[in-house]
Design a protein around this motif. Structure first.
Motif: not given
Length: 468
Positions: A26-28, A114-117, A153-154
């Motif tokens: 998911f993260v990539p 991306a994670v921070l956003r 993104m969500i």
């Protein structure tokens, strides 16, 4: 109940591992989605700016704002021919909070951003710098809101999560049915076969027939089949031996009554004045006595299993005195001396009656061995204790045990220590000592005599054997 089964646990583990794998993917994936989102906005902003440049003053302010809305940005800056030019612009809702240069970011930077956003719920103004497509300039720079990016993104993440859940369920279901058919069902059949055999172990039809295609399970079935064959044979042999033992006990009982009557007549024959009768009478009496003794020992051994010992605190010296007094009377005129080296205050935990039988058997065997040798002899009973056990030693100066007796010392009908003996006395004695948690051992037997040692533990202990 289902979760405690092998199938249930395998199903849950499969779902968990598939979901874990999807999380790692998911993260990539979300980082790639963010990059594509920003690049698409840069491309649309470049197209809008080129349209403006192509029309120069022909585009009014309303059309310029529409181009910016379609591109999803606040303003567009192009760097062409070493000059930095603000091509499209509109009022910004706030100051620029962050800048991102897509030309220099590494994969780790993209995943971190991306994670921070995703974790930042505030709508901020961000600057995005990238490389124009088709080499239409040196760089392109836009300002845009981060809120729509986060919502996109969500939405993408939720779709990925739903797809992951579907994949997990399908994968887990397929693996569940595969494992149930390949592994669980053969194990269930194996358990059913064991339970069926346990219901009637004498029935050969219930012995398992190996049929599994899984090599490990087939090995288990083959081992179980071998064990069941051996157990069935052992049970049949045990049943036959029990029947034979019952028959022997009945025969021995009747034969003992007959021999007792014959012994009475033989005793009267000793008083006969006929020289031939007087010479034959002792031999007949001796033969009948041995036959009676064999019947009695067989009956004793063929009885039900010895009851468990009634453990009490007893004075050993008193029991040894009783046994020695009886054997001293039995020795009669034979030159046999008895000595006791037992502390008067020595107290041990044992069944007094059973210990009397064991000591009586050992001392009687020693006396009979000395009498049979025709020599003088001595029998010594010695006792001692330490922190772990009590030891009782019965030693004699007789001729020692024959080799056959030593090889089969505690085996019934094989370990007789004298001619005409059955070996049942020592077998029963060893069994009685085992009931105390101890062991009866032959310490030494040679031309200088024989030594037996009784070991009685003071506490609960595990012994490898009751007889060595």
């Amino acid at each position: 109940m289902f979760l405690k089964s092998l199938s249930g646990r395998f199903l849950m583990l499969t779902v968990a591992f598939v979901m874990l794998a999807e999380v790692l993917i998911f993260v990539p994936s979300i980082a790639r989605f963010r990059e594509d989102y920003l690049l698409s906005h840069l491309e649309r902003a470049q197209i809008a700016s080129l349209a403006l440049l192509a029309g120069e003053d022909m585009i009014d302010d309303a059309l310029e704002q529409e181009l910016l809305r379609n591109a999803g940005v606040f303003n567009v800056v192009l760097r062409r021919d070493q000059a930095r030019q603000l091509v499209l612009s509109s009022p910004m809702p706030g100051e620029i909070a962050e800048s991102f240069d897509l030309r220099a970011d590494s994969s780790l930077d993209l995943m971190r951003d991306a994670v921070l956003r995703l974790l930042d719920p505030q709508d901020r103004v961000i600057r995005v710098i990238g490389q124009p497509v088709q080499d239409a300039g040196l760089l392109i720079e836009v300002t845009m809101a981060s809120g729509p990016l986060r919502m996109a993104m969500i939405d993408y993440g939720l779709r990925i999560l739903a797809l992951s859940a579907v994949i997990s369920v399908i994968t887990a279901s397929l693996l569940f049915f595969a494992v149930r058919r390949i592994l669980v069902m053969p194990i269930r059949r194996l358990v059913d076969a064991i339970q069926s055999y346990a219901g009637a172990p004498e029935d050969n039809r219930r012995i398992i027939e190996p049929s599994s295609q899984v090599s490990e399970l087939r090995e288990a079935e083959i081992a179980l089949q071998s064990m069941e064959h051996q157990l069935t044979s052992a049970l049949r042999q045990k049943e036959r031996l029990a029947q034979l033992g019952g028959a022997v006990a009945k025969i021995s009982h009747d034969l003992r009554n007959i021999l007792t009557t014959a012994q009475l007549f033989a005793d009267r024959m000793e008083n006969s004045q006929d020289p031939a009768v007087k010479r034959a009478a002792p031999k007949i009496v001796g033969s009948i006595s041995r036959a009676v003794n064999l019947c009695e020992t067989t009956l004793a051994f063929g009885k039900a299993e010895e009851p468990p010992p009634a453990l009490n605190r007893i004075f050993l010296a008193a029991i040894v005195n009783d046994v020695v007094d009886s054997e001293r009377l039995a020795a009669g005129d034979h030159d046999i001396s008895f000595s006791e080296d037992v502390p008067a205050g020595l107290v041990l935990r044992a069944d007094g009656e059973q210990l009397f039988r064991v000591l009586s058997n050992l001392i009687r065997n020693a006396r009979q061995a000395i009498v049979a040798s025709g020599r003088t002899g001595e029998i010594n009973i010695r006792a001692d204790e330490d922190l772990h056990e009590w030891t009782i030693q019965v030693a004699d100066t007789g001729p020692g045990l024959p080799p056959k007796a030593r090889d089969h010392l505690f085996q019934p009908f094989q370990g007789g220590t004298r001619k005409g003996g059955t070996g049942l006395g020592l077998a029963i004695s060893a069994e009685l000592i085992r009931g105390h948690g101890g062991r009866l051992a032959l310490e030494r037997s040679d031309g200088e005599g024989t030594v037996f040692v009784i070991h009685l533990p003071k506490g609960v202990a595990i012994h490898e054997a009751a007889a060595e």
